[in-house]
Write a protein that holds these residues in place. Sequence first.
Motif, PDB file in Angstrom:
ATOM      1  N   UNK A  95      24.520  10.332 -16.357  1.00  0.00           N
ATOM      2  CA  UNK A  95      25.324   9.940 -17.541  1.00  0.00           C
ATOM      3  C   UNK A  95      24.843   8.653 -18.012  1.00  0.00           C
ATOM      4  N   UNK A  96      24.086   7.808 -17.370  1.00  0.00           N
ATOM      5  CA  UNK A  96      23.160   6.545 -17.773  1.00  0.00           C
ATOM      6  C   UNK A  96      21.786   6.986 -18.666  1.00  0.00           C
ATOM      7  N   UNK A  97      21.263   6.037 -19.238  1.00  0.00           N
ATOM      8  CA  UNK A  97      20.028   6.049 -19.764  1.00  0.00           C
ATOM      9  C   UNK A  97      18.887   6.337 -18.754  1.00  0.00           C
ATOM     10  N   UNK A  98      17.818   7.160 -19.035  1.00  0.00           N
ATOM     11  CA  UNK A  98      16.967   7.630 -18.037  1.00  0.00           C
ATOM     12  C   UNK A  98      15.972   6.500 -17.936  1.00  0.00           C
ATOM     13  N   UNK A  99      15.584   6.555 -16.553  1.00  0.00           N
ATOM     14  CA  UNK A  99      14.253   5.799 -16.310  1.00  0.00           C
ATOM     15  C   UNK A  99      13.026   6.431 -16.143  1.00  0.00           C
ATOM     16  N   UNK A 100      11.885   6.164 -16.858  1.00  0.00           N
ATOM     17  CA  UNK A 100      10.746   6.797 -16.485  1.00  0.00           C
ATOM     18  C   UNK A 100       9.748   6.015 -15.759  1.00  0.00           C
ATOM     19  N   UNK A 101       9.904   6.794 -14.451  1.00  0.00           N
ATOM     20  CA  UNK A 101       8.660   6.043 -13.555  1.00  0.00           C
ATOM     21  C   UNK A 101       7.364   5.964 -13.894  1.00  0.00           C
ATOM     22  N   UNK A 102       6.803   7.011 -14.845  1.00  0.00           N
ATOM     23  CA  UNK A 102       5.419   6.723 -15.353  1.00  0.00           C
ATOM     24  C   UNK A 102       5.262   5.686 -16.342  1.00  0.00           C
ATOM     25  N   UNK A 113       2.980   2.446 -15.683  1.00  0.00           N
ATOM     26  CA  UNK A 113       1.875   2.060 -16.375  1.00  0.00           C
ATOM     27  C   UNK A 113       2.069   0.836 -17.230  1.00  0.00           C
ATOM     28  N   UNK A 114       3.392   0.321 -17.308  1.00  0.00           N
ATOM     29  CA  UNK A 114       3.567  -0.889 -17.931  1.00  0.00           C
ATOM     30  C   UNK A 114       3.769  -2.056 -17.028  1.00  0.00           C
ATOM     31  N   UNK A 115       3.503  -1.889 -15.844  1.00  0.00           N
ATOM     32  CA  UNK A 115       3.394  -2.934 -14.765  1.00  0.00           C
ATOM     33  C   UNK A 115       4.831  -3.355 -14.089  1.00  0.00           C
ATOM     34  N   UNK A 116       5.763  -2.641 -14.365  1.00  0.00           N
ATOM     35  CA  UNK A 116       7.072  -2.989 -13.810  1.00  0.00           C
ATOM     36  C   UNK A 116       7.117  -2.355 -12.146  1.00  0.00           C
ATOM     37  N   UNK A 117       6.324  -1.650 -11.679  1.00  0.00           N
ATOM     38  CA  UNK A 117       6.147  -0.961 -10.700  1.00  0.00           C
ATOM     39  C   UNK A 117       4.780  -0.502 -10.466  1.00  0.00           C
ATOM     40  N   UNK A 142       4.551  11.269  -4.574  1.00  0.00           N
ATOM     41  CA  UNK A 142       4.555   9.836  -4.752  1.00  0.00           C
ATOM     42  C   UNK A 142       3.107   9.598  -5.501  1.00  0.00           C
ATOM     43  N   UNK A 143       3.190   8.602  -6.405  1.00  0.00           N
ATOM     44  CA  UNK A 143       1.889   8.614  -7.353  1.00  0.00           C
ATOM     45  C   UNK A 143       1.705   7.067  -7.719  1.00  0.00           C
ATOM     46  N   UNK A 144       0.444   6.690  -8.222  1.00  0.00           N
ATOM     47  CA  UNK A 144       0.306   5.247  -8.649  1.00  0.00           C
ATOM     48  C   UNK A 144      -0.848   5.920  -9.838  1.00  0.00           C
ATOM     49  N   UNK A 145      -1.493   4.682 -10.128  1.00  0.00           N
ATOM     50  CA  UNK A 145      -2.415   4.764 -11.343  1.00  0.00           C
ATOM     51  C   UNK A 145      -3.911   4.630 -10.765  1.00  0.00           C
ATOM     52  N   UNK A 146      -4.664   5.599 -11.337  1.00  0.00           N
ATOM     53  CA  UNK A 146      -6.148   5.510 -10.677  1.00  0.00           C
ATOM     54  C   UNK A 146      -6.929   4.203 -10.680  1.00  0.00           C
ATOM     55  N   UNK A 147      -6.301   3.235 -11.691  1.00  0.00           N
ATOM     56  CA  UNK A 147      -7.161   1.738 -11.812  1.00  0.00           C
ATOM     57  C   UNK A 147      -6.776   1.004 -10.574  1.00  0.00           C
ATOM     58  N   UNK A 148      -5.616   1.241 -10.346  1.00  0.00           N
ATOM     59  CA  UNK A 148      -5.037   0.434  -9.231  1.00  0.00           C
ATOM     60  C   UNK A 148      -5.680   0.868  -7.895  1.00  0.00           C
ATOM     61  N   UNK A 149      -5.908   2.096  -7.775  1.00  0.00           N
ATOM     62  CA  UNK A 149      -6.544   2.505  -6.555  1.00  0.00           C
ATOM     63  C   UNK A 149      -8.017   2.162  -6.385  1.00  0.00           C
ATOM     64  N   UNK A 150      -8.605   2.070  -7.725  1.00  0.00           N
ATOM     65  CA  UNK A 150      -9.846   1.579  -7.712  1.00  0.00           C
ATOM     66  C   UNK A 150      -9.845   0.067  -7.493  1.00  0.00           C
ATOM     67  N   UNK A 151      -8.966  -0.759  -7.996  1.00  0.00           N
ATOM     68  CA  UNK A 151      -9.240  -1.970  -7.867  1.00  0.00           C
ATOM     69  C   UNK A 151      -8.721  -2.753  -6.404  1.00  0.00           C
ATOM     70  N   UNK A 152      -7.786  -1.930  -5.772  1.00  0.00           N
ATOM     71  CA  UNK A 152      -7.236  -2.230  -4.445  1.00  0.00           C
ATOM     72  C   UNK A 152      -7.312  -0.843  -3.610  1.00  0.00           C
ATOM     73  N   UNK A 153      -8.195  -0.417  -3.385  1.00  0.00           N
ATOM     74  CA  UNK A 153      -8.081   0.987  -2.325  1.00  0.00           C
ATOM     75  C   UNK A 153      -7.248   0.454  -1.034  1.00  0.00           C
ATOM     76  N   UNK A 154      -7.528  -0.526  -0.418  1.00  0.00           N
ATOM     77  CA  UNK A 154      -6.933  -0.720   0.712  1.00  0.00           C
ATOM     78  C   UNK A 154      -5.477  -0.824   0.671  1.00  0.00           C
ATOM     79  N   UNK A 155      -5.027  -1.513  -0.232  1.00  0.00           N
ATOM     80  CA  UNK A 155      -3.430  -1.597  -0.609  1.00  0.00           C
ATOM     81  C   UNK A 155      -2.843  -0.373  -0.665  1.00  0.00           C
ATOM     82  N   UNK A 178      -2.983  12.855 -20.606  1.00  0.00           N
ATOM     83  CA  UNK A 178      -3.729  11.547 -21.073  1.00  0.00           C
ATOM     84  C   UNK A 178      -3.550  10.375 -20.108  1.00  0.00           C
ATOM     85  N   UNK A 179      -2.349  10.366 -19.282  1.00  0.00           N
ATOM     86  CA  UNK A 179      -2.046   9.388 -18.331  1.00  0.00           C
ATOM     87  C   UNK A 179      -3.120   9.467 -17.258  1.00  0.00           C
ATOM     88  N   UNK A 180      -3.585   8.050 -16.658  1.00  0.00           N
ATOM     89  CA  UNK A 180      -4.769   8.102 -15.640  1.00  0.00           C
ATOM     90  C   UNK A 180      -3.812   8.034 -14.217  1.00  0.00           C
TER      91      UNK A 180
END
Length: 617
Positions: free
Chosen positions: A81-88, A92-96, A232-245, A112-114
């Motif tokens: 019933x509430x507005x939707x939240x888009x995890x992607x 991608x906008x850095x809030x998660x 579970x997903x994340x961004x490719x660039x985050x995995x490239x920048x901090x693979x250990x995390x 086109x999303x990485x």
Amino acid sequence: MSRRIPISAALGASATKATLLPWFALVLGTLPIAANAETKLGLQLHREPQFEFAGYYAALWQGFYQAAGLDVEIKPGTPPGAGSVDPVREVTEGRAQFGTGTLQLLVRAAQGQSLLLLVPVFQQSGAAVYYPADRDLALDASLLAGRVGRLPASNILDLELRTALHSVGIDPENVKSVALEPGGAIDDFAGRRVDAAVGSAWELPWLARERGILLRALELSSYSTEFYGDSLFTLQRLAGADPSMVRRFREASIKGWNYALQRPDEIAARILAKLPVQVPVSDPVGFARYQTEVARKLARYPDVSLGHSNPERWSQIQQSLINIGAISRPVDLKSFLYEPATVVRHDSNWQTSALLAAAGALVLSVSASLLWRRRFPWNAATTAASTTIRGLLGRLRGDLQLGLRAGVARWHAIASDASKRLRMAMSRSAVSKKSAAPNPRPTDLNALLGALERSLRRQLPGSIDCRFSPLPELWPCQANADAVAKAVSDLVVAAVADMRGGGEVIIGTRQYAIDDAAAVELAAGDVGDYVRLTVKDNGSGLSEETLRNIFDPIVTVRPAVAAAGELVIRLGGFARVESVEGIGTAVHRYFRRAPLATDKSAQQPPEGDEKPQAAAA
């Protein structure tokens, strides 16, 4: 409420005890400890909090994220019933930094999303077409004759419905569609506005039960490529920048899911106590217990390791989405799917190498001991043992290259499992010694079932429905038509005996390409192409103890299953049984694909008018 535990058994996995575990644990103890520094991270869920996300809450509450040096905030999805939240978008906008999603992630990647898919938590999506229990329905003309409640075309449930329709040759545009409001399917059933509706196993069956509406389900995975569920997903660039995390977050999340699925009542109670109930139900406690059963079933836990991902299956899923126009271009799956083995910890190379060598010595010593004591020849059983060793060492290598920390218990279990699988593989050779293979020939199982259908239906009482679900253009397989026909008949008789109050038997065919990892998880004899023949019922199901002994001809409660398992091994394949107490049982037999050179000489099935001899259940 009766206790329902999703469980499964494979002919190739029995129970024994490993003998070198203390030594192995000592070596595991040399692994480095997690870093102390904490990193603030956000995990955005795609739906409201419920047991569907229990593993992440378990990782938070049990301190698994903190032990990995991570400070994690779990952000719930939007309630109905509430507005939707888009995890992607949130990621991608850095809030998660991490998010959860369905197969829509593959669609977004194609747009086109990485994105980087870290863990497919659920091996099945849980999507189904539900319909009133007093009706009969299949993905055929009976569906086209009724009104079908459908969600927007972009919804993953409708995407899966369209792929299933496409696979059986039905144009989705020919379906009499009724637009469904989110959460409105039950009202539409109650008002007789729809004859069927697409829905999810997470809520719809329970909500219908509370309203006194009896529904039956057509699982869409029975008709097309089986979709993965939540991931579970994340961004490719985050995995490239901090693979250990990224690696540490993934490992802690998997550990949380293991905890949640091993102790579902504990985590379900904490979810009820700590988080607001979002789904309007009259019995929140019962609903939470129901969802624990759904989670274990969709994750195929503990039969399949959490996080197991098959690139070939992803490729088939992608092609099915291309077929219906959901995506216009293929995704680079090598970039989309996370590969743990590509992330190497250079600061602990000596521990990694030492532990890998030690574990390899352990597995090889167990197998060598078994082979020496029993003096087995190198045959199908020892080939299966070789596959098991290869798969286990592959899993070990991947874990070690990630820098395994909390792996003592995990690799205790894996070392024990190596011994179990190897011993069972050895015992399987006894089956082949007792009797020669029953003259396997290239066989068309669809044609066999078509010819057998009339005689099978004659065996069924009026209270039992029978549905055939063949995969079009099925590969020919190595089988013996007469022996397989008798085994199918016996399995149907056994299934009917477990449905004293009536029910449904489904007989279907599918085909699979099994790689090294899948061969280990399924206790398959070897890698390769297989054709699966399934007899499924919705009877009382089997307990864990009963299922564990299902293939033992001496103590099994279903001799027909044990006999069918022995037959398929003699033909070079393998067998599995899945069962849920109160839900039903599925007997799967995997036959080797016939060599391509002989595909056109498929053996003719027995005449349909000849009723096979049925063994007592």
